[in-house]
Structures are given as structure tokens and as C-alpha cells.
Design an enzyme around this catalytic site. Sequence first.
Site, short mmCIF file in Angstrom:
data_model
loop_
_atom_site.label_atom_id
_atom_site.label_comp_id
_atom_site.label_asym_id
_atom_site.label_seq_id
_atom_site.Cartn_x
_atom_site.Cartn_y
_atom_site.Cartn_z
N HIS A 136 19.35 -31.90 2.77
CA HIS A 136 19.85 -30.58 3.14
C HIS A 136 21.31 -30.42 2.75
CE1 HIS A 136 16.51 -29.52 6.25
NE2 HIS A 136 16.14 -29.33 5.01
N HIS B 276 13.87 -28.94 -3.74
CA HIS B 276 13.87 -29.54 -2.40
C HIS B 276 13.30 -30.97 -2.42
CE1 HIS B 276 13.73 -29.90 1.90
NE2 HIS B 276 12.43 -30.13 1.86
N ARG C 184 7.04 -8.25 18.08
CA ARG C 184 7.21 -9.48 18.88
C ARG C 184 6.13 -10.54 18.59
NH1 ARG C 184 8.43 -5.59 22.89
NH2 ARG C 184 10.68 -5.39 23.07
N ARG D 254 8.44 -35.33 16.29
CA ARG D 254 8.34 -34.45 15.12
C ARG D 254 9.55 -34.61 14.21
NH1 ARG D 254 6.35 -28.20 14.40
NH2 ARG D 254 6.93 -28.09 12.20
N LYS E 36 0.69 -34.96 9.44
CA LYS E 36 1.58 -33.93 10.00
C LYS E 36 0.91 -33.20 11.16
CE LYS E 36 4.77 -30.26 9.33
NZ LYS E 36 5.70 -29.52 8.51
N GLU F 248 8.13 -34.69 -0.96
CA GLU F 248 7.70 -34.58 0.45
C GLU F 248 6.55 -35.54 0.71
OE1 GLU F 248 8.80 -33.26 3.15
OE2 GLU F 248 10.20 -31.74 2.47
N LYS G 183 7.00 -23.93 11.63
CA LYS G 183 8.44 -23.69 11.45
C LYS G 183 8.58 -22.54 10.46
CE LYS G 183 10.66 -28.08 12.40
NZ LYS G 183 11.42 -29.20 11.86
N GLU H 208 9.60 -30.15 18.35
CA GLU H 208 10.54 -31.18 17.90
C GLU H 208 11.49 -31.65 19.00
OE1 GLU H 208 11.78 -30.75 13.74
OE2 GLU H 208 13.69 -31.61 14.31
N ASN I 75 11.51 -35.36 9.33
CA ASN I 75 12.73 -35.05 8.57
C ASN I 75 13.27 -36.27 7.83
OD1 ASN I 75 12.66 -32.44 9.65
ND2 ASN I 75 13.70 -33.11 11.50
N HIS J 155 15.74 -36.03 4.95
CA HIS J 155 16.21 -34.64 4.88
C HIS J 155 17.68 -34.44 5.23
CE1 HIS J 155 12.00 -33.85 4.36
NE2 HIS J 155 12.19 -32.55 4.28
N1 GLY Z 1 9.32 -30.02 7.74
C1 GLY Z 1 9.42 -30.75 8.94
C2 GLY Z 1 8.66 -30.16 10.07
O1 GLY Z 1 7.86 -29.28 9.88
O2 GLY Z 1 8.86 -30.54 11.20
#
Ligand code: GLY
Length: 335
Positions: A227, A239, A110, A216, A202, A174, A132, A212, A220, A223
Site C-alpha cells: 500500500h 496491486h 442505506r 482477517r 478467504k 494475491e 470490503k 477484521e 493483508n 500489503h
Molecule cells: N483484502 C483483504 C480482505 O478482504 O480482508
Amino acid sequence: MRELVVSLGERSYPILVGAGCRHRLAELVPIRAERAAIVTQEAIPWPVDTGIEQRTFFIDDGEEAKNLETIDDLCRSFARWDMHRRDVVVAVGGGVVTDVAGFAAAIYHRGIPVIHVATTLLGQVDAAIGGKTGVNLPEGKNLVGAFWQPSAVLCDTETLGTLPPREYRSGQGEMAKYRFLGVPGLLDMPLDEAVAACVACKAEIVGSDERESGRRALLNYGHTLAHALETAGRYDLRHGEAVAIGLVFAARLAERLGRIDANRVAEHLALVSAYDLPNRPPPGLDALELVSIMARDKKASAGGLTFVLDGSHGLDVVNGIADRQVIDALEEFLP
Ligand code: GLY
């Protein structure tokens, strides 16, 4: 060496940026950890020393390794090695490694601590920071995962010197997005400084919106189409290359919606070209297929598509964009 922080109260953590900073790993290992599981790939030439008993677990290369089977294998390996809740996972690699190792750490017992040693530009400016974690399903990218913050991140810029040129350029895709998040002058900075500037941007955003629920999502930028291009999957695109194409498309869509003018679109194109990244998708794509993939994206909302779009006050998350608008913009954009 620069030291930055993601501020999340008692879960705050340091991010070190600089050549050779991986050698400071041992001092960042949680005090109560007795064992460290190093998760990496065979091709990554960066041994690390945690200062405690450690064992290395390899995962396969490439996006294909980002699946639930790899998570199953890793967690079973941790169990066979008798890893406990106080022990630590150390991910050494790029985004695939940190996403997979971070997710295994999030769910094993956990949740056990994880440290990321990011060895690619993409990992350093994005994937390793912010917690993430997750893997892909055949139905789409990153559809299974968890927010699980690392206890430290090491962005050793020495490791970037051995990256294949295409991998390095992909990281620049990026990096390019940070220009539109308010980080100027990246092209003219020494590498360490540019990485640290992106990391600082960031870290600040994650500290203000960890899960998010708001800003946040600005990270993206570029993206949504990226994606979809990656999920369509028939193209040899990294990517960051897909993000570069996605940035240019987002600018064109913003222009079509009257949010920015042609000069601002030209700025996007010039930046992507300065990084020697593609600014048009490969031939053979179908606008309808891309829009149906976008509609399935976990960031899509009911009643239209969601894009991060530029505007006179900077970037915004724009919901409810009609499919027709996006199809028309894509038909104009696709070669
Ligand atoms: N890659 C976008 C984020 O970490 O929110």
C-alpha cells in the site's frame, strides 16, 4: 463448477467458481428485485443477464476511478433510474469495479443488495469476497468505505482467458499470499481448482472474523509495504506486483526480527519468481517516505508500525514495530 459459502448466519452467501458460471446469475438475483443496475467498465467484454429489467452504468478504468466522485455519479444515476431498496446492483469487473459498486450499494438507500461477477484473477481470489468496499482519498487508499457483504459472488474462470498478461500476473501476487496462509500446491493446480482453494481459504477467514477484529488481518500479508508503494504513486506497479514485493519485504523483516530463517525467506523469493512477479521495488524510493506513509495507513496502530509477519507457527499480526527497524530493513531492501 464449485460452490463455496461465506458463513455469516442469515447473511451467508454462495460463491460459484468455474468456467461459465456467470450464466447462473439470474438464479442468484434476490427474489424481490425488480431492477438490476449493472456496474462495469466499457472495456470489460462480459455481458450478463439478470433475468429482470436491467440497465448498465459504466465507470472509468483504473484506480483513479475509485473516488467519491464516481460514487456520487453512480448513486445519482441509480436515483434518476428510480432504483429502490429491493433492487440489486451487479458489479461486473475487477477489484476497482467491485469496490466501487459495492460501496455505492452499501450507501444507496442505506444499503441495497449487490452481486459481484468477478472477471479478474485478483477480484476472484480476493477483492470480490468478504464485503470490503470503498474508495481512495488523495491521502491514501481505501480510506472511505464500508463492510457490505454481497448476496452472491460469481468467479467465472472463463473470463480470465482474455485478461492482459500483466493483469493476470498481478492477480497471482494475491494468489501467492495464500501459500503462507496454509494453502499448499497452488502452482501445480488447474486454474479453477487454485481459484477455488484461495476462495475457500478467504471464505473461511471472513466467516470467522467478518470485521477484521482479529485473524482477517492475516489476509493483508504483504500489503503494508504494497500500500505504501502504491500510495507513493510514482511507480508503474499493479496491486499484485506491489503485494509480491511486499511479501518478500515482510519475509526479510521477519528474518531481521528473528522470526524466520533464510530458507523461509528463500521460499518467498522462489514463489514470487515462479509467478514471474517482481521481488524488489523499483529504484528511486525513499525509506523515510515509505515509513511515513505506512504510519498513516488505517491498519497502523499507535506506537509503531503493524505488519503481518511469518513465524515458526505461521502468520501473525505484529503491532508496535519500531520505525527504525523498518527503515533499516527497507534501506537494505531498496535497490
Ligand atoms: N483484502 C483483504 C480482505 O478482504 O480482508
